[in-house]
Design an enzyme around this catalytic site. Structure first.
Site, PDB file in Angstrom:
ATOM      1  N   GLU A 196       0.806  -1.237   0.000  1.00 31.30           N
ATOM      2  CA  GLU A 196       0.000   0.000   0.000  1.00 31.30           C
ATOM      3  C   GLU A 196       0.835   1.281   0.000  1.00 31.30           C
ATOM      4  OE1 GLU A 196      -2.607  -0.433   3.379  1.00 31.30           O
ATOM      5  OE2 GLU A 196      -3.715  -2.062   2.456  1.00 31.30           O
ATOM      6  N   GLU A 239      -6.219 -10.767  -1.125  1.00 27.34           N
ATOM      7  CA  GLU A 239      -6.956 -10.579   0.145  1.00 27.34           C
ATOM      8  C   GLU A 239      -8.461 -10.499  -0.101  1.00 27.34           C
ATOM      9  OE1 GLU A 239      -5.399  -7.234   2.387  1.00 27.34           O
ATOM     10  OE2 GLU A 239      -3.329  -7.703   1.855  1.00 27.34           O
TER      11      GLU A 239
HETATM   12  C1  XIL Z   1      -5.731  -6.311   8.544  1.00 25.56           C
HETATM   13  C2  XIL Z   1      -6.038  -7.483   9.470  1.00 25.56           C
HETATM   14  O1  XIL Z   1      -6.996  -8.306   8.859  1.00 25.56           O
HETATM   15  C3  XIL Z   1      -6.525  -6.991  10.797  1.00 25.56           C
HETATM   16  O2  XIL Z   1      -6.674  -8.068  11.718  1.00 25.56           O
HETATM   17  C4  XIL Z   1      -5.549  -5.966  11.370  1.00 25.56           C
HETATM   18  O3  XIL Z   1      -6.071  -5.426  12.549  1.00 25.56           O
HETATM   19  C5  XIL Z   1      -5.255  -4.856  10.371  1.00 25.56           C
HETATM   20  O4  XIL Z   1      -4.825  -5.420   9.147  1.00 25.56           O
HETATM   21  N1  XIL Z   1      -4.834  -4.669   3.817  1.00 25.56           N
HETATM   22  C6  XIL Z   1      -3.770  -5.454   4.213  1.00 25.56           C
HETATM   23  C7  XIL Z   1      -3.907  -6.338   5.390  1.00 25.56           C
HETATM   24  O5  XIL Z   1      -2.737  -5.488   3.524  1.00 25.56           O
HETATM   25  O6  XIL Z   1      -2.698  -6.513   6.084  1.00 25.56           O
HETATM   26  C8  XIL Z   1      -4.971  -5.832   6.325  1.00 25.56           C
HETATM   27  O7  XIL Z   1      -5.139  -6.804   7.365  1.00 25.56           O
HETATM   28  C9  XIL Z   1      -6.259  -5.577   5.593  1.00 25.56           C
HETATM   29  C10 XIL Z   1      -6.074  -4.528   4.532  1.00 25.56           C
END
Ligand code: XIL
Length: 393
Positions: free
Chosen positions: A177, A292
């Site tokens: 990101e 994701e």
């Molecule tokens: C999220 C997790 O799912 C949560 O448990 C944590 O509190 C925050 O991060 N993009 C990403 C992930 O790259 O690492 C994130 O994961 C969700 C959004």
């Protein structure tokens, strides 16, 4: 790379292909009941493997019954589901700075090692997530990092973490990101501790360090809001493409783009811009991973059934579009049962339904029963053109 893991995976792909072929050869009457079976040859991992694809799940290592599996048991419901459905795993949080770095001098690998041990026992692949991000950093980093030591902090972290798992990960999200146009920088980079202290070259530095430490992992840039045909996503795709092209032009080692795919459940949505981005990646020799995926039906009117229908139809159309592209090699969902999804835990306004019901954003419910999304994902995997087997076999 750990050849044992990859041999297992290759064999699995071949077995999966055989199983899928045998099923297709059966007359329809003999296949009755098959529709509701979701394990073994009917799992997402088997259907993915039959097309030369990876299907994976973000997991919480503390919840995996590693000891049970080591003792030859199948484990609890969550553990069984994770084993049964995925041929690749990623830690939802356990490999982030926040989890690994309780203090500047201490690395805590307990949970990350737990995942690696589990995957070693089950023969599943693992992706690393992530080595460098603006978020989820430990508090001490803000106070201890300076312009003088930031390069060292970043490279030493990558050397230690990627070094520990060297040769054992399918891929690493090296930078997560990094683009955010609305932060107003001319290079479109997101404001972060890394860009502030090191400058825009922190991205190249992270990839170069990871390549030196683990030359076998596919080094990935991972981001969100790349999926839809909206002006915001179009702009972000342009910025990401500019970043990737710049890195390739500078000879920076990068092998894949991760498209997070946290998308709204909107069956009418189109993904033509994303398909163009995926093709542009193919021209640069980059693989693409759906890293994701979850489907947010916060705005879908109606109840559970309407949510399930919108989520399933969105899975069908989204994966239909992206899996038609041969450089898309993996689909991972961000969790497996919706009650544990970050979307339901965090209570974001944009992920909250007016009726207060949980989002049914993943393929299984909290009783580990498959939702319509499971069958939609499986059908999309079946419709994907067959990829070359992993490892070039
Ligand atoms: C999220 C997790 O799912 C949560 O448990 C944590 O509190 C925050 O991060 N993009 C990403 C992930 O790259 O690492 C994130 O994961 C969700 C959004």
């Amino acid at each position: 790379m750990d050849s044992k893991n990859f041999d297992l995976t290759r064999r699995e792909f071949q077995l999966g292909a055989l199983a899928a072929g045998a099923l297709a050869a059966l007359p329809a009457w003999a296949r009755a009941g098959e529709a509701k079976s979701v394990s073994g040859a009917e799992s997402l991992r088997a259907h993915a493997a039959a097309r030369g694809l990876m299907f994976g799940i973000a997991v919480v290592p503390a919840l995996l019954d590693v000891e049970g599996v080591a003792d030859g048991r199948s484990g609890d419901g969550y553990t069984r589901l994770v084993r049964e459905q995925a041929n690749i795993l990623v830690a939802e949080n356990a490999m982030k700075w926040g989890a690994l770095r309780p203090s500047a001098s201490v690395f805590d690998f307990t949970q990350a090692d737990r995942l690696m041990r589990f995957a070693g026992l089950t023969g599943q692949l693992v992706r690393g997530h992530n080595l460098c991000w603006y978020a989820d950093n430990p508090d001490w980093l803000k106070t201890e990092a300076s312009k003088d030591n930031a390069r060292l902090l970043l490279t030493q972290h990558i050397e230690t973490v990627a070094g520990r798992y060297r040769g054992r990960l399918q891929s690493w999200d090296v930078v997560n990101e990094a683009i955010l146009g609305k932060d107003g920088r001319p290079d479109h980079l997101r404001k972060s501790i890394w860009v502030d202290l090191i400058g825009p070259e922190y991205i190249d530095l992270a990839f170069q360090t990871a390549a030196r430490v683990d030359p076998q992992a596919k080094l990935t840039y991972n981001d969100y809001d790349l999926e839809l045909d909206t002006p915001e996503h179009k702009e972000k795709r342009e910025h990401v493409l500019q970043l990737l092209r710049g890195m390739k032009a500078r000879g920076v080692p990068i092998h894949a783009l991760g498209v997070q795919s946290h998308i709204g459940a909107d069956p009418g949505q189109r993904y033509t811009g994303l398909v163009e981005l995926i093709r542009a990646c193919a021209q640069m020799g980059l693989e693409v991973y759906i890293t994701e995926m979850d489907l947010n039906a916060a705005r879908t009117p109606g109840g559970d059934q309407e949510q399930d229908a919108a989520v399933a139809q969105t899975c069908r159309s989204y994966l239909g579009a992206v899996l038609a592209e041969p450089n898309v090699k993996a689909v991972l969902t961000w969790g497996i049962d919706y009650s544990m999804s970050w979307l339901n835990k965090a209570k974001f306004e944009w992920a909250t339904r007016p009726d207060g019901a949980l989002l049914r954003c993943l393929p299984f419910d909290d009783d580990h029963q498959p939702l319509p999304a499971f069958f939609a994902i499986r059908e999309a995997l079946d419709r994907a053109p067959a990829r070359k087997l992993a490892g070039g076999a």
